[in-house]
Scaffold this active site. Sequence first.
Site, mmCIF file in Angstrom:
data_model
loop_
_atom_site.group_PDB
_atom_site.id
_atom_site.type_symbol
_atom_site.label_atom_id
_atom_site.label_comp_id
_atom_site.label_asym_id
_atom_site.label_seq_id
_atom_site.Cartn_x
_atom_site.Cartn_y
_atom_site.Cartn_z
ATOM 1 N N SER A 67 -8.268 -50.193 39.202
ATOM 2 C CA SER A 67 -7.854 -51.123 38.165
ATOM 3 C C SER A 67 -7.437 -52.504 38.668
ATOM 4 O O SER A 67 -6.390 -53.027 38.301
ATOM 5 C CB SER A 67 -6.729 -50.504 37.343
ATOM 6 N N SER A 71 -8.906 -55.030 37.647
ATOM 7 C CA SER A 71 -9.023 -55.907 36.468
ATOM 8 C C SER A 71 -7.692 -55.959 35.714
ATOM 9 O O SER A 71 -7.231 -57.049 35.343
ATOM 10 C CB SER A 71 -10.164 -55.454 35.548
ATOM 11 N N SER A 109 -9.670 -67.834 42.912
ATOM 12 C CA SER A 109 -9.312 -66.538 43.488
ATOM 13 C C SER A 109 -9.790 -66.464 44.925
ATOM 14 O O SER A 109 -10.924 -66.853 45.234
ATOM 15 C CB SER A 109 -9.958 -65.408 42.686
ATOM 16 N N ASP A 158 -4.824 -48.628 31.734
ATOM 17 C CA ASP A 158 -4.736 -49.401 32.982
ATOM 18 C C ASP A 158 -3.681 -50.497 32.886
ATOM 19 O O ASP A 158 -2.871 -50.694 33.789
ATOM 20 C CB ASP A 158 -6.081 -50.058 33.300
ATOM 21 N N GLU A 192 -7.705 -38.667 31.824
ATOM 22 C CA GLU A 192 -8.798 -39.637 31.979
ATOM 23 C C GLU A 192 -9.646 -39.653 30.708
ATOM 24 O O GLU A 192 -9.961 -38.602 30.161
ATOM 25 C CB GLU A 192 -9.656 -39.214 33.179
ATOM 26 N N THR A 211 -8.740 -40.426 27.899
ATOM 27 C CA THR A 211 -7.922 -39.981 26.768
ATOM 28 C C THR A 211 -7.287 -41.169 26.049
ATOM 29 O O THR A 211 -6.902 -41.044 24.890
ATOM 30 C CB THR A 211 -6.789 -39.060 27.256
ATOM 31 N N ASP A 212 -7.201 -42.318 26.715
ATOM 32 C CA ASP A 212 -6.446 -43.434 26.111
ATOM 33 C C ASP A 212 -7.087 -43.914 24.804
ATOM 34 O O ASP A 212 -6.408 -44.079 23.803
ATOM 35 C CB ASP A 212 -6.175 -44.579 27.107
HETATM 36 P P1 ADP Z 1 -11.559 -52.024 38.562
HETATM 37 O O1 ADP Z 1 -10.651 -52.524 37.507
HETATM 38 O O2 ADP Z 1 -11.636 -50.546 38.633
HETATM 39 O O3 ADP Z 1 -11.295 -52.605 39.911
HETATM 40 P P2 ADP Z 1 -13.437 -53.468 36.948
HETATM 41 O O4 ADP Z 1 -14.931 -53.502 36.929
HETATM 42 O O5 ADP Z 1 -12.727 -53.108 35.723
HETATM 43 O O6 ADP Z 1 -13.033 -52.510 38.161
HETATM 44 O O7 ADP Z 1 -12.890 -54.877 37.408
HETATM 45 C C1 ADP Z 1 -13.377 -55.493 38.577
HETATM 46 C C2 ADP Z 1 -13.670 -56.943 38.289
HETATM 47 O O8 ADP Z 1 -12.424 -57.648 38.039
HETATM 48 C C3 ADP Z 1 -14.290 -57.674 39.458
HETATM 49 O O9 ADP Z 1 -15.696 -57.528 39.467
HETATM 50 C C4 ADP Z 1 -13.881 -59.114 39.178
HETATM 51 O O10 ADP Z 1 -14.709 -59.692 38.207
HETATM 52 C C5 ADP Z 1 -12.493 -58.942 38.568
HETATM 53 N N1 ADP Z 1 -11.428 -59.072 39.577
HETATM 54 C C6 ADP Z 1 -10.489 -58.156 39.879
HETATM 55 N N2 ADP Z 1 -9.639 -58.606 40.831
HETATM 56 C C7 ADP Z 1 -10.062 -59.848 41.151
HETATM 57 C C8 ADP Z 1 -9.612 -60.860 42.075
HETATM 58 N N3 ADP Z 1 -8.574 -60.662 42.883
HETATM 59 N N4 ADP Z 1 -10.287 -62.020 42.104
HETATM 60 C C9 ADP Z 1 -11.364 -62.226 41.304
HETATM 61 N N5 ADP Z 1 -11.825 -61.325 40.435
HETATM 62 C C10 ADP Z 1 -11.199 -60.152 40.339
HETATM 63 MG MG MG Z 2 -10.899 -52.234 35.417
#
Ligand code: ADP
Ligand code: MG
Length: 374
Positions: free
Chosen positions: A118, A120, A59, A164, A25, A27-28
Site C-alpha cells: 500500500s 499508494s 517524488s 489501506d 482481504e 472484504t472492505d
Molecule cells: P501499492 O499501493 O500496493 O504499492 P498501487 O498500484 O496501489 O500499489 O500503487 C503504486 C503506485 O503508487 C505507483 O505505481 C506510483 O504511481 C504511486 N506511488 C506510490 N508511492 C510513490 C512514491 N513514493 N513516489 C511516486 N509515486 C508513488
Molecule cells: Mg495501493
Amino acid sequence: MFRRIYGTYPEGIWAAPGRVNLIGEHTDYNDGFALPIAIPQHTLVAARRRQDGRLRLHSAQGDGPVADLDLARLTPGVVTTWAAYPAGVVWALLEAGHRIGGADLHIDSTVPTGAGLSSSAALECAVAFAYNDLYGLGLSPPALALLAQRAENGFAGVPCGAMDQLASACCTDGAALHLDLRAGAHEQVPFAPQTQGMSLLVVDTRVKHDLGDGAYAALRSGCEQAARELGLTALRDLTPADLPRAVKTLPAHLVPLVRHVVTENGRVAKAVSHLRAGHVAALGPILTEGHASLRDDFRISCAESDLVVDTALAHGALGARMTGGGFGGSVVVLAEEGRVEAVRLAVTTAFRAAGYQEPGLFPVSPAAGARRIM
Ligand code: ADP
Ligand code: MG
C-alpha cells in the site's frame, strides 16, 4: 531535497506508513471486516503552502521533473502519472468544499511500490495529513483516510475499498487495527508478536500487481452482483449459516467469491478473539486458511506467492498468506523467532531453483500510523 527542488524550506514534514493486512482481504468493499497493521516503512511528504493556486509535486521515486498543476483545473483524467495520487487528495479536499490553496510537495518513501504494501495509500495519507495541518482543516484521521480513498477511486481511477487508507491513517504502534468498514468503526487490538518470541516476515515476490488492470474491478462487481442477487445490501450481510442456501441460488461463477468473503469475515473475528486472548500463535492457521481461500475461491494468488506460503509452512512457519489486492505483491509469514532464518533461506533457495526473481525479505512489527514528524 525540498530546498534543492523548490529553493525554500518546507513548513513541515509528514509521514504515513504502508501496511500489511493480517486477515480480511477483499472484504472492505463488501462492508466487511479487516485486520491490518501499519509497517515501519513509510512515505514522507515535505510541504509548503503556495499563494498562487499551483500544486507542484516531486517524488524521489517518480521518474521525471516537478509536476506543476493548476488547482482550478484539477479534474479526473487530467493527471495520468504517479502524481494522480497526491493531486487526487487535493482534488478530493476541494470537491468536499474545504478552503485550501496550493502547495509545493516533495515525496520520498521506503514503501516498495506495487508490492501489495500500500504505497499508494501511504502517499495519499501523507499528503492528506500535510494539507490538514497546513490549512487548519481539523479533520480526523478516519475522515482523512476516506478523502484519500476518494482520491484513489475518483481521481486515480482505482476502485479500491477503504482498508489501506484507514490502516495508514489510524493504526497505532504495537496494535492491529480491527476495522468494521460498514460502521466506519475501528478498534486497536494489542499485537506484539516479538514479546511472545514470534516474528512477522514480509516476502515481496517482486511480481508487480496492477490494481488498475481491471481484474480488481471485475472481482468487486462480481461481489456486488452476488449481493444484489441475494437481495442484500452487501455480502457482509450473509452469515456462514446462510451460505448453503446462497450457494443453491447463485450463478456458479459467483459462488466462490461469496464463499471467500463470508469465510474471510469469519476469520477476522476469530483472529481478533485470539489476539485479545493473547494467543498470537493461533493466528498462524487463520493466515494459512485465508491464503487457501484467496488461491482457490477468489483465484488471485500466483505461483510465486503460493511457493512462498508452501515453502514457509514446510520449514516450520506457523502460518502464511498473500497480503494485499492479489496477483503478486507480498506474502506475510508468522513464525517463531528461531525459525525465521530457516524460512528466509528456504524461500530464497526455492525462488532461485524456480528461476524466479530474488525476493525481498524483511521483518515487520506493528508501527504507528500517519503523523507530523517535523
Ligand atoms: P501499492 O499501493 O500496493 O504499492 P498501487 O498500484 O496501489 O500499489 O500503487 C503504486 C503506485 O503508487 C505507483 O505505481 C506510483 O504511481 C504511486 N506511488 C506510490 N508511492 C510513490 C512514491 N513514493 N513516489 C511516486 N509515486 C508513488
Ligand atoms: Mg495501493
